[in-house]
Structure formats: structure tokens, C-alpha cells
Design a protein around this motif. Sequence first.
Motif, PDB file in Angstrom:
ATOM      1  N   GLY A  18      34.214 -23.120 -14.754  1.00  0.00           N
ATOM      2  CA  GLY A  18      34.048 -23.344 -16.261  1.00  0.00           C
ATOM      3  C   GLY A  18      34.931 -24.440 -16.836  1.00  0.00           C
ATOM      4  O   GLY A  18      34.619 -25.400 -17.612  1.00  0.00           O
ATOM      5  N   TRP A  19      36.301 -24.180 -16.434  1.00  0.00           N
ATOM      6  CA  TRP A  19      37.165 -25.230 -16.780  1.00  0.00           C
ATOM      7  C   TRP A  19      36.982 -26.756 -16.485  1.00  0.00           C
ATOM      8  O   TRP A  19      37.016 -27.837 -17.163  1.00  0.00           O
ATOM      9  N   LEU A  20      36.466 -26.855 -15.208  1.00  0.00           N
ATOM     10  CA  LEU A  20      35.792 -28.293 -14.562  1.00  0.00           C
ATOM     11  C   LEU A  20      34.713 -28.773 -15.434  1.00  0.00           C
ATOM     12  O   LEU A  20      34.928 -29.754 -15.794  1.00  0.00           O
ATOM     13  N   TYR A  21      33.927 -27.992 -15.750  1.00  0.00           N
ATOM     14  CA  TYR A  21      32.720 -28.304 -16.793  1.00  0.00           C
ATOM     15  C   TYR A  21      33.001 -28.631 -17.767  1.00  0.00           C
ATOM     16  O   TYR A  21      32.528 -29.705 -18.569  1.00  0.00           O
ATOM     17  N   LEU A  22      34.163 -28.052 -18.381  1.00  0.00           N
ATOM     18  CA  LEU A  22      34.591 -28.229 -19.872  1.00  0.00           C
ATOM     19  C   LEU A  22      35.067 -29.655 -19.716  1.00  0.00           C
ATOM     20  O   LEU A  22      34.967 -30.454 -20.774  1.00  0.00           O
ATOM     21  N   MET A  23      35.867 -29.992 -18.745  1.00  0.00           N
ATOM     22  CA  MET A  23      36.623 -31.475 -18.769  1.00  0.00           C
ATOM     23  C   MET A  23      35.737 -32.335 -18.692  1.00  0.00           C
ATOM     24  O   MET A  23      35.792 -33.428 -19.202  1.00  0.00           O
ATOM     25  N   ILE A  24      34.524 -32.072 -17.946  1.00  0.00           N
ATOM     26  CA  ILE A  24      33.656 -33.266 -17.633  1.00  0.00           C
ATOM     27  C   ILE A  24      32.905 -33.274 -18.959  1.00  0.00           C
ATOM     28  O   ILE A  24      32.442 -34.756 -19.398  1.00  0.00           O
ATOM     29  N   THR A  25      32.408 -32.459 -19.485  1.00  0.00           N
ATOM     30  CA  THR A  25      31.486 -32.459 -20.748  1.00  0.00           C
ATOM     31  C   THR A  25      32.318 -33.047 -21.723  1.00  0.00           C
ATOM     32  O   THR A  25      32.021 -33.808 -22.718  1.00  0.00           O
TER      33      THR A  25
END
Lengths: 288, 255
Positions: free
Chosen positions: A127-134
Amino acid sequence: MEYLASTGVLIGIYIILATSYNLIIGYGGLNTIAHPIFFALGAYTAALLGIDTGLPAVICIAAGIGVAVVASVALAVTTLRVSGDYLLIASLGFQLGLLQAVNNLDFTGGPAGLSNIPLTLGGPARGWLYLMITAALALVVIWLAQRSMAGPFGRAVRAMRDDEVACAALGRGPFAMKVVIFAFGCGAAGLAGGMYAYYYQYISPEQFNVAQSATILTMVVLGGLGTIWGPVIGAFVLVALPQAITFLQLPSSLVGPLQGLIFTSLVIVFLFLRPQGLVGTPVAGAAP
Amino acid sequence: MRQEVLRLENVCKRFGGIVVADNISLSLHAGDVLGLIGPNGAGKSTLFNLISGLFRPDTGRIYLEGQLLTGPLHRRARAGVARTWQHMRLFRTMTVLENMLVGPREYPGESMLRSMADTGSLRRAEAAARNRAMHVLERMGLAHTAGTIVVDLPFGQQKLIGVARALMNDGRCLLLDEPMAGVEGSNYETMQRIVRDEAAAGRAVCVVEHNVSFIKDLCTEAVFMSYGRILQRGSVDDLTQSRELTELYFGAADA
């Protein structure tokens, strides 16, 4: 905490959608409602490529952007010679027709959608990885929007929005400008679609219907048409608000209608009392 | 012989059964200030729309400096046809300076990528355009309004900005559609001075105007139009003293 990250990803995706829609409708003055269908084209292209070929997610998402851009240019070339209400109707037809096709084709999974999108970036911190990318992608889209609208190109686009004939009579051809901002805005919607598909690993036609147009439009109007930060604030408010309502622990039979009521009231209240949105400066000559 | 700037040859245009331009031939030279007069609906603004490319003639040709004028509005603007509008058509959400900066014929920021790249050459072109805009505004005594949202200005000043914006084109042909309607006092003087200066700089100016004294003060010659036709071309005095034409304009005295 996973819940916070997932809300953040959704906000990021909506920031990309609202910012790109604002370029088209707020700066360009092109009244189209076919934004979710480009969101869908990005999502479905990325998902299908990912499922059928196993290519890396980056390539699948890039292809999604490409398909959204190509489709938007096709729509632009055929309909942007008309403007105003005619464009609105043509875009509505494009949105409804194409989504109907997605809903009925076999390879798109029909109404059930696609649910076996490959897991990318698994693990506990997903979730946090996707949050950073998004978030990074959203920042890039905001930056591109700001850059493009601040300079001479943006000035010509705003002039076209204010008075297309006068703008043309000064030497600025409106058609090319329209196609470019339309392609740019729709490409960004395709990017949002690709991210959406890979994060949720599940897409279905109803996620891209006309109600989605209303949501994105509300974000833009609430935040401020034709401003850089308006759609960003609008996306925050309109993603966070429904989540806040669920915290009230109201019976579910009440939550749905209540959300509809609040959204609709917000649009009406803003159009009457603050048409420039939360961050916009009052437009000269507009009602106080 | 002064250079011919604009030439219309047998230009015709009809909308359904209504003939709005009936075999119009006209020639304008550098330094001319030609008045276009006639009753409402005579086809004066239509003629401007045909020259500037808002309408296409059914038949006939229009030449600018010997080159055939074709294509839509923006192509003709780039060829050097600058025009104003009776109702100004200013960009209402933009400042005076921004309105002016849409106007230069050469506009390297037209490409989105080039505009975003913000190269040195683009920045120089922008700075040059800004200087030119400020210079035009200074000539009109309106430099102090550069940062004002254009619709916040008084009406007379908005009219001047409409002309100032067209001057950014810097083309050889300047078409002014009722520049004096609603303009009085010092703005009136300014408008006259600007039109004279532009003609003296070698532009061919054509003015549609109902204010006959403005036309008299300014124009070397005038053309009288009625029902899409040019009835007569001559000195302003000749036209205004013609009993036949004044009757067409104001209605017959015994009607």
C-alpha cells in the motif's frame, strides 16, 4: 494503517483525473464529459496486456496511456470542430457507447470485469509503495499542468476559452490547441486507469460510468475551475468526505442517500455562492 | 504611386436568399484611411468578416499585398490582416497585458512542448512581445492598466484595448469595426491619433463607423454601402452631401 495508504492511493488517482479534466474543461473550456472512458481505456489496456502477455507493469501502463491518447485524438478530430453543447452531446455518446461495448465484449470480461490482474509490488508495504508512486505521478501531472498553462501556450488556450473567434482572428488556430490539451488530459486519465488497475487488481465497467464523470466534475468545480490547486483540494475533500461519513456508524441504508445528498448540495451551493471554487479568485463580472 | 495593400475583386456572398456582398471590388493603399458608411444591414461588418476569414466568399478573390488571401481566421491574421470587433470581444478573464500578448503574429509558444521547455529563444520572444505591448499601451496612455483584468476597465478604455490588441499583429491591413461607438472625451482624441499614426506608418486602414464627424476628421475617402453593394466611393463631403445617399441613410425626408 493499510486503510490510510489505500485512501491515499485513491486520492492520488483522483488528483490525476481531476487535474487532467480541469485542463480540458476548466482551462480549455471544452465541455466534454467523456473523461471516465479514457480512465477505462487506460485501465483495460494495462490490465489485458498484463494478464495476456505478462509484460512488466510499466510497459502495460504506458500502453494504456497510448491507447487513451489515440482514442482521444480520434474523438477530437471528429468532434472538436463543433463546440459548446454539441461537443457535450458527442462526448456523452462516446462515453456511453464505448462503455456499453466494454460491458458486452468477451475479452473485456463483460459486466463482471477483469479480476486476475497480476500482483505487482507485493509484500507488506504494498500500500505504501503504491501511495508513493501514485503521489509522485500526481505531482508530475500537477507540475506538467502548471508548466503548460503558465506560459504562452496556456495564455492562448485561456484566450480561446474566453472567445474562440477573437483568438483565431489574432492568429491562434483553435483546433490544434484543442487537440493537444484534449490528448494531454486524456493521456493522464489513461495513466490514472493503469495505476488503478494494478493497485486494485480488479476492474469492472461500472467503475467508469457517467456517475464517475459527475464525481470528477464535482472535484473540479468545488476546488476551482481553471486553477492548478483547485482539483487537488477537490479530490482530497471528495475522497475523504465519504470515508468520514462511514465513521459516523450510520445504518448503511442511510449512508448512500446521505452521500448523494451532500455531493449534490455541495455542487449547487458552490455554483451559486462561490462559482470560482475554493481556491479560485472571483471572476470579474460574475455574481458576488 | 503608393503600394496597394488590399484588393477585393468581385466578392459575392449570400446567406440563403439574402445577398450580403454583391460584387464588391475595392482597393486600399498604404496610408489610406477609408471610411465605410451606410445604413444598418448594408453589409459593412460582413465585408470585414469576408476579408478576415470569418466567412468565405461564394465567388471573388481577396488579395493582401498581391498574395491571394485564403483559409480561416488565424491564417489571415498571420498573413497580416488585423481587425477589431464592434463588441470588442476581449478575453474577459485575462489582464490587459495578457490580452495584448495573445496578438503577435509570430508566437513561438503556440506549441505546448516548446512553451513548457521555456527555452532562451522563447523567453526572448516573450520579452520582445511584452516590450512591444507596453509601448503600444504607452502610446494610448494606458500603460498603468497593464495588470488590470480587462473587463474592470471603463468602456471607452476597453474599446482602446481592443484596438491595441489588434495592433500587436503589426500587419499591413487594419480593419476597425465601429471603434468610436460609446467612446468620448480624451479616448476619442486618442483613437483619432492612433488611427492617424498607424496610417502614417504605412498601414491601410478601413473604418466602419456611424460617427460621421469621426469619419470626416480622419478619412481621406469613404465608401457608401447599401444592401451589400458599394453605391459610391468618394470624398466624405461628397458622400454626405449627396441627397440620394443621405435619404438612404436617414430615410427620405418626405417618407
